[in-house]
Design a protein around this motif. Sequence first.
Motif, mmCIF file in Angstrom:
data_model
loop_
_atom_site.group_PDB
_atom_site.id
_atom_site.type_symbol
_atom_site.label_atom_id
_atom_site.label_comp_id
_atom_site.label_asym_id
_atom_site.label_seq_id
_atom_site.Cartn_x
_atom_site.Cartn_y
_atom_site.Cartn_z
ATOM 1 N N GLY A 8 -0.416 33.681 10.686
ATOM 2 C CA GLY A 8 -1.329 33.156 11.665
ATOM 3 C C GLY A 8 -0.613 32.402 12.878
ATOM 4 O O GLY A 8 -1.077 32.192 13.880
ATOM 5 N N GLY A 9 0.508 32.010 12.482
ATOM 6 C CA GLY A 9 1.269 31.180 13.576
ATOM 7 C C GLY A 9 1.497 32.057 14.676
ATOM 8 O O GLY A 9 1.626 33.353 14.813
ATOM 9 N N GLY A 10 2.329 31.506 15.701
ATOM 10 C CA GLY A 10 2.740 31.954 16.810
ATOM 11 C C GLY A 10 2.890 31.003 18.120
ATOM 12 O O GLY A 10 2.806 29.796 17.759
ATOM 13 N N LEU A 11 3.030 31.407 19.259
ATOM 14 C CA LEU A 11 3.457 30.686 20.408
ATOM 15 C C LEU A 11 2.052 30.738 21.184
ATOM 16 O O LEU A 11 1.628 31.661 21.487
ATOM 17 N N VAL A 12 1.613 29.357 21.593
ATOM 18 C CA VAL A 12 0.485 29.148 22.400
ATOM 19 C C VAL A 12 0.473 28.114 23.504
ATOM 20 O O VAL A 12 1.305 27.313 23.245
ATOM 21 N N GLN A 13 -0.053 28.308 24.467
ATOM 22 C CA GLN A 13 -0.073 27.175 25.462
ATOM 23 C C GLN A 13 -1.050 26.035 25.024
ATOM 24 O O GLN A 13 -1.884 26.179 24.354
ATOM 25 N N ALA A 14 -0.598 24.997 25.629
ATOM 26 C CA ALA A 14 -1.412 23.791 25.244
ATOM 27 C C ALA A 14 -2.889 24.040 25.546
ATOM 28 O O ALA A 14 -3.083 24.402 26.647
ATOM 29 N N GLY A 15 -3.741 23.324 24.708
ATOM 30 C CA GLY A 15 -5.185 23.621 25.067
ATOM 31 C C GLY A 15 -5.887 25.045 24.220
ATOM 32 O O GLY A 15 -6.874 24.976 24.099
ATOM 33 N N GLY A 16 -4.768 25.723 23.830
ATOM 34 C CA GLY A 16 -5.277 27.168 22.969
ATOM 35 C C GLY A 16 -5.551 26.781 21.850
ATOM 36 O O GLY A 16 -5.627 25.500 21.195
ATOM 37 N N SER A 17 -5.899 28.020 21.122
ATOM 38 C CA SER A 17 -6.153 27.936 19.647
ATOM 39 C C SER A 17 -5.371 28.851 18.666
ATOM 40 O O SER A 17 -4.999 29.917 19.348
ATOM 41 N N LEU A 18 -5.392 28.522 17.513
ATOM 42 C CA LEU A 18 -4.644 29.396 16.537
ATOM 43 C C LEU A 18 -5.560 29.288 15.303
ATOM 44 O O LEU A 18 -6.013 28.175 15.034
ATOM 45 N N ARG A 19 -5.572 30.236 14.411
ATOM 46 C CA ARG A 19 -6.153 30.221 13.268
ATOM 47 C C ARG A 19 -5.112 30.506 12.106
ATOM 48 O O ARG A 19 -4.789 31.839 12.294
ATOM 49 N N LEU A 20 -4.754 29.874 11.183
ATOM 50 C CA LEU A 20 -3.980 30.002 10.303
ATOM 51 C C LEU A 20 -4.541 30.674 8.932
ATOM 52 O O LEU A 20 -5.768 29.968 8.820
ATOM 53 N N SER A 21 -3.829 31.192 8.158
ATOM 54 C CA SER A 21 -4.403 31.825 6.988
ATOM 55 C C SER A 21 -3.440 31.554 5.783
ATOM 56 O O SER A 21 -2.337 31.748 5.894
ATOM 57 N N CYS A 22 -4.196 31.331 4.627
ATOM 58 C CA CYS A 22 -3.439 31.089 3.554
ATOM 59 C C CYS A 22 -3.904 32.130 2.383
ATOM 60 O O CYS A 22 -4.926 31.653 1.902
ATOM 61 N N ALA A 23 -3.148 33.045 2.014
ATOM 62 C CA ALA A 23 -3.805 34.177 1.049
ATOM 63 C C ALA A 23 -3.155 33.757 -0.387
ATOM 64 O O ALA A 23 -1.933 33.419 -0.181
ATOM 65 N N HIS A 24 -3.803 33.167 -1.392
ATOM 66 C CA HIS A 24 -3.204 32.963 -2.481
ATOM 67 C C HIS A 24 -3.546 33.783 -3.672
ATOM 68 O O HIS A 24 -4.817 34.253 -3.358
ATOM 69 N N SER A 25 -2.824 33.749 -4.742
ATOM 70 C CA SER A 25 -2.978 34.149 -5.954
ATOM 71 C C SER A 25 -4.242 33.702 -6.562
ATOM 72 O O SER A 25 -4.780 32.779 -6.290
ATOM 73 N N GLU A 26 -4.963 34.525 -7.619
ATOM 74 C CA GLU A 26 -6.084 34.004 -8.131
ATOM 75 C C GLU A 26 -5.501 32.963 -8.989
ATOM 76 O O GLU A 26 -4.776 32.837 -9.886
ATOM 77 N N PHE A 27 -6.224 31.747 -8.851
ATOM 78 C CA PHE A 27 -5.883 30.516 -9.617
ATOM 79 C C PHE A 27 -6.460 30.672 -11.309
ATOM 80 O O PHE A 27 -7.687 31.133 -11.289
ATOM 81 N N THR A 28 -5.768 29.903 -12.137
ATOM 82 C CA THR A 28 -6.078 29.976 -13.114
ATOM 83 C C THR A 28 -6.757 28.626 -13.735
ATOM 84 O O THR A 28 -6.998 28.454 -14.865
#
Length: 130
Positions: A8-28
């Motif tokens: 979800g990272g990238g290049l964006v102008q100041a004032g803009g928005s991004l949504r980062l995602s973190c996909a993880h394995s099933e926790f034990t």
Amino acid sequence: EVQLVESGGGLVQAGGSLRLSCAHSEFTFDDYVIGWFRQAPGKEREGVSCLTSNGYTYYVDSVKGRFTISSDNAHNTVYLQMNSLKPADTAVYYCAVMPMESSAEIATLASLLDYEYDYYGQGTQVTVVS
């Protein structure tokens, strides 16, 4: 083995928005803290936000009111919604997880200290230009 993959990272102008995602394995483990960290060139890694398995959230002062951490447990994904981005937010963003022995530990041990976290993803670059 715990696996974490950021996107979800990238290049964006100041004032803009991004949504980062973190996909993880099933926790034990049932109890944990999952956090977002960032590292800008020439700077130390900084804790940005974390979410505990019992639903508490924490933010570093510099992002309060602009960033929101959330999770979709059905899809093993944690998000970092970033609004009103500033050039100072430019960094590689990492998600990480800190397993806990029990829920009772969360209140005392949950933190944004990077050395407390056991597992990290590879990171995603966020660049904010003015």
